[in-house]
Design a protein around this motif. Sequence first.
Motif, mmCIF file in Angstrom:
data_model
loop_
_atom_site.group_PDB
_atom_site.id
_atom_site.type_symbol
_atom_site.label_atom_id
_atom_site.label_comp_id
_atom_site.label_asym_id
_atom_site.label_seq_id
_atom_site.Cartn_x
_atom_site.Cartn_y
_atom_site.Cartn_z
ATOM 1 N N MET A 45 0.838 -1.204 0.000
ATOM 2 C CA MET A 45 0.000 0.000 0.000
ATOM 3 C C MET A 45 0.875 1.257 0.000
ATOM 4 S SD MET A 45 -2.988 1.208 -0.346
ATOM 5 C CE MET A 45 -4.287 0.042 0.038
ATOM 6 N N LEU A 46 1.918 1.271 0.842
ATOM 7 C CA LEU A 46 2.840 2.415 0.865
ATOM 8 C C LEU A 46 3.574 2.544 -0.468
ATOM 9 C CD1 LEU A 46 4.263 2.201 4.499
ATOM 10 C CD2 LEU A 46 2.959 4.107 3.523
ATOM 11 N N ALA A 47 3.889 1.401 -1.073
ATOM 12 C CA ALA A 47 4.542 1.419 -2.386
ATOM 13 C C ALA A 47 3.608 2.046 -3.423
ATOM 14 C CB ALA A 47 4.930 0.003 -2.797
ATOM 15 N N ALA A 48 2.354 1.620 -3.406
ATOM 16 C CA ALA A 48 1.369 2.148 -4.362
ATOM 17 C C ALA A 48 1.214 3.660 -4.202
ATOM 18 C CB ALA A 48 0.028 1.452 -4.172
ATOM 19 N N GLU A 49 1.106 4.107 -2.949
ATOM 20 C CA GLU A 49 0.934 5.547 -2.679
ATOM 21 C C GLU A 49 2.135 6.347 -3.189
ATOM 22 O OE1 GLU A 49 0.216 5.591 1.553
ATOM 23 O OE2 GLU A 49 -1.795 4.731 1.302
ATOM 24 N N ASN A 50 3.325 5.779 -3.035
ATOM 25 C CA ASN A 50 4.531 6.478 -3.493
ATOM 26 C C ASN A 50 4.685 6.439 -5.010
ATOM 27 O OD1 ASN A 50 6.508 7.687 -1.300
ATOM 28 N ND2 ASN A 50 5.383 5.987 -0.377
ATOM 29 N N PHE A 51 4.294 5.339 -5.623
ATOM 30 C CA PHE A 51 4.276 5.306 -7.097
ATOM 31 C C PHE A 51 3.343 6.400 -7.615
ATOM 32 C CE2 PHE A 51 5.742 0.667 -7.359
ATOM 33 C CZ PHE A 51 6.949 0.996 -7.975
ATOM 34 N N GLU A 52 2.195 6.549 -6.963
ATOM 35 C CA GLU A 52 1.210 7.569 -7.364
ATOM 36 C C GLU A 52 1.826 8.964 -7.237
ATOM 37 O OE1 GLU A 52 -2.051 9.069 -8.955
ATOM 38 O OE2 GLU A 52 -1.790 6.908 -8.739
ATOM 39 N N LYS A 53 2.489 9.231 -6.113
ATOM 40 C CA LYS A 53 3.125 10.539 -5.903
ATOM 41 C C LYS A 53 4.240 10.801 -6.914
ATOM 42 C CE LYS A 53 2.081 10.913 -0.991
ATOM 43 N NZ LYS A 53 2.592 10.646 0.360
ATOM 44 N N ALA A 54 4.878 9.718 -7.365
ATOM 45 C CA ALA A 54 5.976 9.848 -8.338
ATOM 46 C C ALA A 54 5.447 10.010 -9.762
ATOM 47 C CB ALA A 54 6.888 8.627 -8.252
ATOM 48 N N GLY A 55 4.123 9.896 -9.925
ATOM 49 C CA GLY A 55 3.539 9.999 -11.267
ATOM 50 C C GLY A 55 3.627 8.699 -12.049
ATOM 51 N N GLU A 56 3.988 7.600 -11.362
ATOM 52 C CA GLU A 56 4.048 6.281 -12.013
ATOM 53 C C GLU A 56 2.685 5.609 -11.815
ATOM 54 O OE1 GLU A 56 7.663 3.968 -11.394
ATOM 55 O OE2 GLU A 56 8.684 5.791 -10.696
ATOM 56 N N HIS A 57 1.702 6.142 -12.542
ATOM 57 C CA HIS A 57 0.299 5.781 -12.284
ATOM 58 C C HIS A 57 -0.024 4.313 -12.592
ATOM 59 C CE1 HIS A 57 -0.265 9.952 -11.463
ATOM 60 N NE2 HIS A 57 0.040 10.310 -12.694
ATOM 61 N N ARG A 58 0.552 3.783 -13.669
ATOM 62 C CA ARG A 58 0.260 2.385 -13.996
ATOM 63 C C ARG A 58 0.767 1.444 -12.895
ATOM 64 N NH1 ARG A 58 -1.111 -1.264 -18.053
ATOM 65 N NH2 ARG A 58 -1.340 0.224 -19.749
ATOM 66 N N SER A 59 1.996 1.689 -12.428
ATOM 67 C CA SER A 59 2.555 0.855 -11.345
ATOM 68 C C SER A 59 1.695 0.956 -10.094
ATOM 69 C CB SER A 59 3.986 1.283 -11.023
ATOM 70 O OG SER A 59 4.811 1.057 -12.144
ATOM 71 N N ALA A 60 1.244 2.190 -9.789
ATOM 72 C CA ALA A 60 0.358 2.386 -8.632
ATOM 73 C C ALA A 60 -0.936 1.618 -8.841
ATOM 74 C CB ALA A 60 0.067 3.871 -8.446
ATOM 75 N N GLY A 61 -1.519 1.745 -10.032
ATOM 76 C CA GLY A 61 -2.780 1.060 -10.346
ATOM 77 C C GLY A 61 -2.674 -0.447 -10.196
ATOM 78 N N GLU A 62 -1.559 -1.002 -10.679
ATOM 79 C CA GLU A 62 -1.367 -2.463 -10.595
ATOM 80 C C GLU A 62 -1.339 -2.930 -9.147
ATOM 81 O OE1 GLU A 62 2.111 -2.973 -13.028
ATOM 82 O OE2 GLU A 62 0.927 -2.813 -14.885
ATOM 83 N N LEU A 63 -0.647 -2.166 -8.296
ATOM 84 C CA LEU A 63 -0.593 -2.540 -6.871
ATOM 85 C C LEU A 63 -1.956 -2.370 -6.206
ATOM 86 C CD1 LEU A 63 2.845 -1.171 -5.653
ATOM 87 C CD2 LEU A 63 2.126 -3.553 -5.781
ATOM 88 N N TYR A 64 -2.612 -1.226 -6.467
ATOM 89 C CA TYR A 64 -3.945 -1.008 -5.881
ATOM 90 C C TYR A 64 -4.906 -2.118 -6.318
ATOM 91 C CZ TYR A 64 -2.881 3.792 -4.256
ATOM 92 O OH TYR A 64 -2.380 4.885 -3.608
ATOM 93 N N ALA A 65 -4.825 -2.516 -7.584
ATOM 94 C CA ALA A 65 -5.714 -3.572 -8.093
ATOM 95 C C ALA A 65 -5.444 -4.887 -7.347
ATOM 96 C CB ALA A 65 -5.525 -3.749 -9.595
ATOM 97 N N ARG A 66 -4.150 -5.180 -7.147
ATOM 98 C CA ARG A 66 -3.788 -6.408 -6.430
ATOM 99 C C ARG A 66 -4.301 -6.378 -4.992
ATOM 100 N NH1 ARG A 66 2.035 -7.564 -7.676
ATOM 101 N NH2 ARG A 66 2.685 -6.775 -5.666
#
Length: 201
Positions: A45-66
């Motif tokens: 979850m922390l990884a997803a939130e940080n991917f989102e803040k970094a603008g790496e939206h697809r990576s964030a989305g994949e983690l959130y989906a999982r």
Amino acid sequence: KLGDPEKGIALLIENGLNDPAASLLAQIGHHGEAARYYLKAGKEMLAAENFEKAGEHRSAGELYARLKSHKEAALSFSKAKAWKEAGDSYELWFLEFRRSLEGKEQGKALEQLQELAKAAAYHLRQAGEFKRAAEVCLAARLPLPAAELLTQAGELERAADLYFEKRDLKKAAELYNRAGLKKRAAELIAQLCQKEGRALD
């Protein structure tokens, strides 16, 4: 270490202390790197939130989906213009919200459900998933957007039935005709002519 966070982070990483390293990286605004170290530490979850803040939206989305965080996944995938994944997540978010209403789909709750359905349908349509988009609209009591989507999906008879139920006889007749149901189309055209007071040729 106190004066130089980079050295402190390097030391933490060397010693396999991924979680505190990720935390320090996030504090100094290196969110992409922080996300990768949170992943190594098993903190998705922390990884997803940080991917989102970094603008790496697809990576964030994949983690959130999982993690089955459908709302966050939908929003992240949408920012990444990953239409299929966004559509899937919006549909799951829609179904989750619909279940939470326990059949009390009215007033403000129905409005919210319909807004969510429209967002899901938009993303599914962008992915070319017209039939799924139509089903979401039907589940949210949005027959006209559903009819339009069914037309795009090539389900002309179902679309015509919906237009007929909403008393758009002209559109229904046109689609019945295109679906090869000539007699049904002719009957509706006759009704239309009577309604408009025109004699049949």
